[in-house]
Design a protein around this motif. Structure first.
Motif, PDB file in Angstrom:
ATOM      1  N   GLY A  94      63.803  17.265  82.392  1.00 29.64           N
ATOM      2  CA  GLY A  94      63.013  17.368  84.100  1.00 29.64           C
ATOM      3  C   GLY A  94      63.655  16.647  83.839  1.00 29.64           C
ATOM      4  O   GLY A  94      62.957  14.910  83.543  1.00 29.64           O
ATOM      5  N   ARG A  95      63.648  16.036  85.612  1.00 27.69           N
ATOM      6  CA  ARG A  95      64.301  14.607  85.386  1.00 27.69           C
ATOM      7  C   ARG A  95      62.367  13.959  86.880  1.00 27.69           C
ATOM      8  O   ARG A  95      62.151  15.073  87.257  1.00 27.69           O
ATOM      9  CB  ARG A  95      64.987  13.740  87.074  1.00 27.69           C
ATOM     10  CG  ARG A  95      66.215  13.948  86.065  1.00 27.69           C
ATOM     11  CD  ARG A  95      67.827  13.846  87.279  1.00 27.69           C
ATOM     12  NE  ARG A  95      67.682  14.429  87.879  1.00 27.69           N
ATOM     13  CZ  ARG A  95      68.973  15.517  87.663  1.00 27.69           C
ATOM     14  NH1 ARG A  95      69.263  15.395  86.728  1.00 27.69           N
ATOM     15  NH2 ARG A  95      69.288  16.827  88.363  1.00 27.69           N
ATOM     16  N   PHE A  96      62.618  13.394  86.718  1.00 29.37           N
ATOM     17  CA  PHE A  96      61.328  12.227  87.506  1.00 29.37           C
ATOM     18  C   PHE A  96      61.770  11.868  88.437  1.00 29.37           C
ATOM     19  O   PHE A  96      62.456  11.238  89.057  1.00 29.37           O
ATOM     20  CB  PHE A  96      60.520  11.188  87.071  1.00 29.37           C
ATOM     21  CG  PHE A  96      59.388  10.249  86.802  1.00 29.37           C
ATOM     22  CD1 PHE A  96      58.271  11.191  86.661  1.00 29.37           C
ATOM     23  CD2 PHE A  96      59.531   9.331  87.801  1.00 29.37           C
ATOM     24  CE1 PHE A  96      57.051  11.162  87.053  1.00 29.37           C
ATOM     25  CE2 PHE A  96      58.138   9.393  88.497  1.00 29.37           C
ATOM     26  CZ  PHE A  96      56.775   9.851  88.361  1.00 29.37           C
ATOM     27  N   PHE A 111      59.693  20.606  88.187  1.00 29.05           N
ATOM     28  CA  PHE A 111      61.081  19.880  88.240  1.00 29.05           C
ATOM     29  C   PHE A 111      62.074  20.250  87.389  1.00 29.05           C
ATOM     30  O   PHE A 111      62.632  21.554  86.953  1.00 29.05           O
ATOM     31  CB  PHE A 111      60.593  19.337  86.333  1.00 29.05           C
ATOM     32  CG  PHE A 111      59.202  18.281  85.946  1.00 29.05           C
ATOM     33  CD1 PHE A 111      59.343  17.002  85.915  1.00 29.05           C
ATOM     34  CD2 PHE A 111      57.811  18.693  85.955  1.00 29.05           C
ATOM     35  CE1 PHE A 111      58.455  16.121  85.759  1.00 29.05           C
ATOM     36  CE2 PHE A 111      57.217  18.457  85.552  1.00 29.05           C
ATOM     37  CZ  PHE A 111      57.019  17.117  85.661  1.00 29.05           C
ATOM     38  N   THR A 112      63.335  19.356  88.160  1.00 35.51           N
ATOM     39  CA  THR A 112      64.773  20.422  88.106  1.00 35.51           C
ATOM     40  C   THR A 112      65.566  18.826  86.842  1.00 35.51           C
ATOM     41  O   THR A 112      65.737  17.248  86.841  1.00 35.51           O
ATOM     42  CB  THR A 112      65.436  19.488  89.079  1.00 35.51           C
ATOM     43  OG1 THR A 112      65.075  20.282  89.811  1.00 35.51           O
ATOM     44  CG2 THR A 112      66.695  20.619  89.111  1.00 35.51           C
ATOM     45  N   GLY A 113      66.254  19.345  86.019  1.00 37.82           N
ATOM     46  CA  GLY A 113      66.824  18.778  85.171  1.00 37.82           C
ATOM     47  C   GLY A 113      68.283  18.397  84.703  1.00 37.82           C
ATOM     48  O   GLY A 113      69.177  19.065  86.244  1.00 37.82           O
ATOM     49  N   ASP A 114      69.018  18.522  83.901  1.00 35.36           N
ATOM     50  CA  ASP A 114      70.805  18.186  84.018  1.00 35.36           C
ATOM     51  C   ASP A 114      70.627  19.763  84.147  1.00 35.36           C
ATOM     52  O   ASP A 114      70.128  20.562  84.235  1.00 35.36           O
ATOM     53  CB  ASP A 114      71.093  18.027  82.432  1.00 35.36           C
ATOM     54  CG  ASP A 114      70.413  16.206  82.331  1.00 35.36           C
ATOM     55  OD1 ASP A 114      70.148  16.084  83.953  1.00 35.36           O
ATOM     56  OD2 ASP A 114      70.935  15.487  81.628  1.00 35.36           O
ATOM     57  N   ASP A 115      72.516  19.900  83.619  1.00 38.37           N
ATOM     58  CA  ASP A 115      72.825  22.103  84.107  1.00 38.37           C
ATOM     59  C   ASP A 115      72.699  22.011  82.641  1.00 38.37           C
ATOM     60  O   ASP A 115      72.618  21.303  81.442  1.00 38.37           O
ATOM     61  CB  ASP A 115      74.289  21.218  85.095  1.00 38.37           C
ATOM     62  CG  ASP A 115      75.207  20.700  83.428  1.00 38.37           C
ATOM     63  OD1 ASP A 115      74.316  19.603  82.730  1.00 38.37           O
ATOM     64  OD2 ASP A 115      76.207  20.987  82.450  1.00 38.37           O
ATOM     65  N   CYS A 116      72.285  23.335  82.931  1.00 41.19           N
ATOM     66  CA  CYS A 116      71.737  24.096  82.023  1.00 41.19           C
ATOM     67  C   CYS A 116      73.232  25.593  81.360  1.00 41.19           C
ATOM     68  O   CYS A 116      74.368  25.511  80.511  1.00 41.19           O
ATOM     69  CB  CYS A 116      70.855  25.159  82.048  1.00 41.19           C
ATOM     70  SG  CYS A 116      70.025  26.183  80.874  1.00 41.19           S
ATOM     71  N   THR A 120      73.836  26.101  86.833  1.00 41.85           N
ATOM     72  CA  THR A 120      72.648  26.270  87.205  1.00 41.85           C
ATOM     73  C   THR A 120      71.775  24.898  86.682  1.00 41.85           C
ATOM     74  O   THR A 120      71.994  24.437  85.472  1.00 41.85           O
ATOM     75  CB  THR A 120      71.851  27.096  86.635  1.00 41.85           C
ATOM     76  OG1 THR A 120      71.909  27.439  85.946  1.00 41.85           O
ATOM     77  CG2 THR A 120      72.038  28.553  87.868  1.00 41.85           C
ATOM     78  N   ASN A 121      71.091  24.220  86.909  1.00 38.66           N
ATOM     79  CA  ASN A 121      70.450  23.394  86.028  1.00 38.66           C
ATOM     80  C   ASN A 121      69.186  23.681  85.728  1.00 38.66           C
ATOM     81  O   ASN A 121      68.269  24.469  86.375  1.00 38.66           O
ATOM     82  CB  ASN A 121      70.109  22.469  87.435  1.00 38.66           C
ATOM     83  CG  ASN A 121      71.170  21.514  87.910  1.00 38.66           C
ATOM     84  OD1 ASN A 121      72.715  22.039  87.719  1.00 38.66           O
ATOM     85  ND2 ASN A 121      70.855  20.025  87.276  1.00 38.66           N
ATOM     86  N   TYR A 122      68.413  22.952  84.382  1.00 34.92           N
ATOM     87  CA  TYR A 122      67.338  23.517  84.333  1.00 34.92           C
ATOM     88  C   TYR A 122      66.438  23.590  84.760  1.00 34.92           C
ATOM     89  O   TYR A 122      66.030  22.175  86.132  1.00 34.92           O
ATOM     90  CB  TYR A 122      67.050  22.401  82.435  1.00 34.92           C
ATOM     91  CG  TYR A 122      67.752  22.775  81.402  1.00 34.92           C
ATOM     92  CD1 TYR A 122      66.886  24.105  80.819  1.00 34.92           C
ATOM     93  CD2 TYR A 122      69.147  22.319  80.969  1.00 34.92           C
ATOM     94  CE1 TYR A 122      67.310  24.025  79.627  1.00 34.92           C
ATOM     95  CE2 TYR A 122      68.934  22.737  80.066  1.00 34.92           C
ATOM     96  CZ  TYR A 122      68.542  23.849  79.135  1.00 34.92           C
ATOM     97  OH  TYR A 122      69.020  23.944  77.444  1.00 34.92           O
TER      98      TYR A 122
END
Ligand SMILES: *[C@@H]1O[C@H](CO)[C@@H](O)[C@H](O)[C@H]1NC(C)=O
Ligand SMILES: *[C@@H]1O[C@H](CO)[C@@H](O)[C@H](O)[C@H]1NC(C)=O
Ligand SMILES: *[C@@H]1O[C@H](CO)[C@@H](O)[C@H](O)[C@H]1NC(C)=O
Ligand SMILES: *[C@@H]1O[C@H](CO)[C@@H](O)[C@H](O)[C@H]1NC(C)=O
Ligand SMILES: *[C@@H]1O[C@H](CO)[C@@H](O)[C@H](O)[C@H]1NC(C)=O
Ligand SMILES: *[C@@H]1O[C@H](CO)[C@@H](O)[C@H](O)[C@H]1NC(C)=O
Ligand SMILES: *[C@@H]1O[C@H](CO)[C@@H](O)[C@H](O)[C@H]1NC(C)=O
Ligand SMILES: *[C@@H]1O[C@H](CO)[C@@H](O)[C@H](O)[C@H]1NC(C)=O
Ligand SMILES: *[C@@H]1O[C@H](CO)[C@@H](O)[C@H](O)[C@H]1NC(C)=O
Ligand SMILES: *[C@@H]1O[C@H](CO)[C@@H](O)[C@H](O)[C@H]1NC(C)=O
Ligand SMILES: *[C@@H]1O[C@H](CO)[C@@H](O)[C@H](O)[C@H]1NC(C)=O
Ligand SMILES: *[C@@H]1O[C@H](CO)[C@@H](O)[C@H](O)[C@H]1NC(C)=O
Length: 826
Positions: A94-96, A111-116, A120-122
């Protein structure tokens, strides 16, 4: 509509302005505007500038902040608010900053994060929910990884997401009687009472709380409203029905609550504002919600409700009523009909220590065995040999939890005897369960005990007959069962309330919920199909039936509530979901074909020495047990020596696998795979003559991967029987020869055997985890110990072979996982 659009525009504008500001000052993310109420929730306290918040489970851990970036870097990088730590690797999931989603009265931090996976991203969705009771004890809970492991959901109940609380004293004294309506106050949800106006498709509802303002989840009534009308057919369809101002009172002999100064009254009556009166009627048997008095309010701006409830009875009446139905060490809550039962605590000594370090030994509902303080003593100051009260088993009901009053201890002063109060409280999840000496007076000792035994809404998930069917493995902790039918979904849990699910607003505590799904995939028209209030039972066809009752009001018959019946049908092949059958008599009927309903699984034996589980089609080669030695010798404490040869018994022992001197302890009668205990039992019967009977025996193999072949141990012996336990890896799944077992099964097993598997995990901080684990060990010990007790019954085991008994059957790999998850509830 144009008005509404204008409003929406203003909201978006203000959202825009807010976010514009937010990018500049990060801490602003902690301020969540409730635009409809022109109110700002200040979540700053959920952030710490000292350390990140940790959600821990087993091998998986989440480090997070809600509305500021993490304090410690994640994977050596800045800019994250949520970090997943697994297998010593950190992943920024989860990026801020998050995206704040607080339309429709909900508050989400996305939140969206790095690739999963596969590009697709987390994503992490943090769902915020008002709960006035969650203040310093407010922690985020990870409740689901979803189907894919890339979408995580966290729910966070906090008082900080509530509007300022308006409350009144909820107790009344009238003619010497004491009344307390506070049991009806709900800290994290509202009452919803449909008005059932016939020619409306969407019935207006009264939203209500007791002695406290309603919770505003997008409800556009003034902050202090205690009742609010929600008319979904009107664009701006909220109408305040009155504010929380004065405590309950008696008028004309009835207990009432009045909410005054609601919206302006437009009818031509004398009252300037809408108001609401709730009339309470003491009814010890009633359980339903309040009822709207038909027609009231519409003409005269005075909405009226009538509420039959035990909570409206005076405390003495309630206590007398509960005392009448009380049993040995159990008592009913007259308001909820829940039985507090402390019998499981009865035969153990407990100690508490006072401020001077003196230990008091006591028992629950029972006298101490040693007579240091006199024969009937329930609590004893061992140092001075004084009795602080004699034992009794009269558990007494009280609102916050039941208590024992041990009276007639030794004299203390002025001819008064010492007495001790032992009060039990529902243990908040994860806290320590032990008695504590809270206070000591000259003649009175007070002990408090937090235990989950007095937590309500936790039914035993097994039938009560001897060969019980245990549905516990079906309890869900992370995701509900979902059955889709047309544009309807049934969300279901077994024996327990539904797992919180985003967007699903069924009455809190419901175990099943019916919802319509809109074209936008949103949930609507939630109908509670009932609460888990009774354990499963057997119907006349000996099928296991679980019934949920007291759901939403029944549309065809408003005097009834909706219930649901789940019929469990023994089926070795089906591992599927419940199936919706039909709706009749305000009852939704479901059927579930499942092997759980069959009880433990019978296995088979093939020569030379293989056991086979008919369910998973796994085979275990027991000749591995003889690899190091043909015969295993086991000595009892009295020096009696047994010889055990599971595979070659005939050769050594008169055809028995187990013998003592020349007595054979029986030939193999049955092989039972008991998945819920992760063990396999071999039962032997019809051995040599023993008195008028014959010898029987049993060996219980318990999978233990670190034991190697292991050694049998004597567990129990009586004149004509013996029982052994053998921890060994030989029956662990890694030794299984899988024949015909579907690949899917094997995969599932593998996945579940490794709880590291991402997905499906709960909250729980490090300490809480340890406690839960400790409890788990205790629980398993109890289950295990409990099994040892009915020694006499063992003789009849050979008769029982063909009966269902013990726990249910599932993949055994699955079982520990479930046992673990269900500990929470047990
Ligand atoms: C929000 O709460 C924090 C700490 O509780 C406080 O320092 C801050 O001033 C508050 N902000 C507003 C806008 O009230
Ligand atoms: C854990 O990490 C090690 C090395 O970083 C790797 O070899 C191993 O496969 C990982 N285990 C899992 C379960 O991901
Ligand atoms: C936030 O996430 C939820 C589901 O996780 C989604 O339904 C919602 O549309 C998202 N909101 C925004 C503003 O992205
Ligand atoms: C997905 O993650 C990658 C890096 O892991 C990042 O570069 C990309 O911007 C992310 N995509 C979105 C939509 O956030
Ligand atoms: C509430 O009212 C009762 C009786 O009217 C009174 O005895 C009690 O002290 C009050 N409680 C509080 C917290 O004010
Ligand atoms: C219901 O229908 C009747 C007759 O059709 C009408 O007079 C009445 O106003 C309607 N009530 C509501 C609440 O719409
Ligand atoms: C308003 O009051 C007048 C006079 O009292 C009465 O005739 C009329 O029926 C009332 N109208 C309504 C809608 O109650
Ligand atoms: C309370 O439970 C008992 C069984 O334990 C049942 O017979 C009784 O009907 C229940 N009462 C109510 C009001 O539900
Ligand atoms: C108390 O127990 C002792 C030993 O069991 C017995 O001898 C004595 O009679 C008992 N006293 C009473 C008052 O029951
Ligand atoms: C417990 O018993 C003592 C002695 O009979 C009595 O004075 C006291 O009121 C009781 N306490 C409760 C809370 O029942
Ligand atoms: C789904 O639709 C079919 C046919 O229209 C109907 O018979 C059935 O009852 C519906 N199922 C539910 C759960 O409403
Ligand atoms: C519905 O319930 C009533 C009484 O509760 C019962 O007499 C009737 O047989 C039930 N009908 C069906 C179809 O089950």
């Amino acid at each position: 509509m144009s008005k509404l659009n204008g409003l929406l525009f203003l909201w978006s504008l203000s959202a825009f302005i807010t976010s514009a500001v937010l990018t500049v000052i990060p801490s602003k993310y902690c301020e969540v505007p409730e635009r409809k109420l022109s109110f700002i929730y200040n979540l700053t306290k959920l952030t710490s500038d000292k350390e990140d918040i940790i959600i821990k489970h087993d091998y998986e851990m989440i480090r997070m902040q809600l509305c500021s970036p993490l304090i410690k870097k994640c994977n050596n990088q800045d800019g994250y608010a949520i970090c997943l730590i697994k297998n010593n690797t950190e992943k920024g999931i989860g990026r801020f900053p998050p995206k704040l989603d607080n339309e429709y009265g909900r508050t989400l931090f996305n939140f969206t994060g790095d690739d999963c996976l596969h590009g697709t991203n987390y994503t992490v969705t943090v769902i915020m929910h008002c709960d006035y009771d969650a203040e310093t004890n407010s922690y985020p809970e990870l409740f689901s990884h979803g189907d894919q492991q890339c979408n995580l959901y966290i729910i966070w109940k906090t008082a900080l997401l509530c509007v300022p609380r308006t409350q009144t004293n909820c107790t009344v004294v009238n003619a010497g009687h004491y009344y307390d309506l506070s049991l009806l106050t709900r800290p994290s949800e509202n009452y919803m009472i449909p008005l059932h106006i016939k020619n409306k498709t969407k019935s207006p509802k009264i939203i209500l709380n007791v002695c406290q303002n309603i919770l505003h989840h997008g409800i556009m009534c003034p902050i202090k409203s205690g009742a609010c009308l929600d008319d979904p057919e009107k664009p701006n369809g909220y109408l305040s029905l009155g504010e929380v101002q004065k405590p309950p009172f008696f008028k004309d002999g009835t207990l009432q609550i009045e909410y005054q100064d609601g919206a302006l009254c437009t009818q031509n009556v004398t009252t300037p504002h809408v108001k609401t009166t709730i009339h309470f009627k003491c009814d010890l048997e009633a359980k339903g919600p309040p009822e709207y008095i038909l027609g009231s309010g519409i003409e005269d701006c005075h909405y009226q409700l009538i509420w039959y409830t035990p909570a409206a009875c005076d405390i003495e009446t309630l206590r007398d009523y509960s005392a009448k139905t009380a049993g040995k060490c159990n008592v009913k809550n007259p308001i909820t009909n829940f039985t507090y039962d402390l019998q499981t605590l009865m035969n153990k000594d407990f100690t508490v220590t006072n401020v001077n370090g003196i230990k008091y030994k006591f028992r629950v509902c029972n006298a101490l065995m040693d007579n240091t303080c006199g024969n009937k003593t329930g609590i004893c100051n061992s140092k001075y040999g004084t009795s602080l009260g004699q034992a009794n088993a009269n558990l007494i009901w009280q609102q916050n939890g039941p208590y024992l009053n041990y009276t007639n201890g030794d004299l203390c002063e002025n001819g008064v005897s010492h007495y001790t109060l032992i009060r039990f409280f529902c243990e908040p999840q994860g806290s320590l369960s032990r008695p504590l000496l809270i206070k000591e007076f000259t003649c009175q000792t007070i002990i408090h005990w937090n235990t989950d035994l007095v937590c309500e809404k936790k039914i035993k998930c097994a039938t009560n007959n001897d060969d019980e069917i245990n549905l516990t493995p079906l309890i869900q902790s992370t995701n509900n069962y979902i059955i889709k039918a047309n544009d309807t979904e049934f969300h279901i849990n077994i024996c327990r309330p539904l797992v919180p699910t985003q967007g699903l607003l069924c009455a809190h505590g419901s175990a099943a919920c019916k919802v319509s799904v809109t074209s936008k995939n949103e949930y609507m028209n939630e109908i509670s199909l009932g609460f888990p209030e009774d354990s499963p039972t057997l119907n006349k066809d000996l099928q296991t039936v679980l019934r949920y009752i007291n759901g939403s009001q029944c549309p065809e018959n408003p005097t009834k509530t909706i219930s649901s019946n789940f019929i469990f049908i023994c089926d070795n092949n089906n591992q599927g979901l419940p199936v919706y059958k039909h709706y009749v008599n305000c009852t939704y009927i479901f059927e579930w074909n499942t092997s759980i309903a069959c009880g433990a699984v019978m296995g088979g034996w093939t020569t030379p020495c293989t056991i086979k589980d008919s369910f998973l089609s796994y085979e275990y080669d027991l000749s591995l047990l003889d690899k190091t030695q043909q015969i295993h010798h086991v000595k009892s404490r009295q020096g009696k020596e047994y010889a055990i040869s599971i595979c070659g018994g005939e050769k050594y022992c008169n055809g028995s696998a187990i013998c003592h001197e020349y007595n054979g302890y029986g030939s193999l009668g049955s092989v039972i795979f008991d998945y819920s205990r992760n063990d396999v039992k071999l039962k032997y019967s019809n051995g040599s003559k023993c008195n008028n009977n014959s010898y029987t025996s049993e060996v219980r193999f318990i999978c233990n991967e670190s034991m190697g072949i292991g050694e049998p141990k004597l567990l129990l012996e009586s004149q004509c029987s013996a029982e052994f336990e053998w921890h060994t890896e030989v029956i662990c799944v890694k030794y299984a020869n899988s024949r015909n077992a579907s690949h899917e099964n094997a995969l599932l097993c593998k996945k579940l055997l490794h709880p590291i598997s991402p997905g499906l995990m709960l909250q729980l901080f490090a300490i809480a985890m340890m406690i839960v684990c400790a409890l788990g060990v205790l629980m398993i010990a109890l289950v295990y110990f409990g099994d040892l007790l009915p020694l006499e019954g063992r003789r009849f085991w050979s008769n029982l072979i063909n009966f269902r008994r013990g726990m249910g059957r599932v993949h055994y790999c699955r079982v520990w996982f479930f046992v673990f998850l269900t500990l929470e509830y047990l």
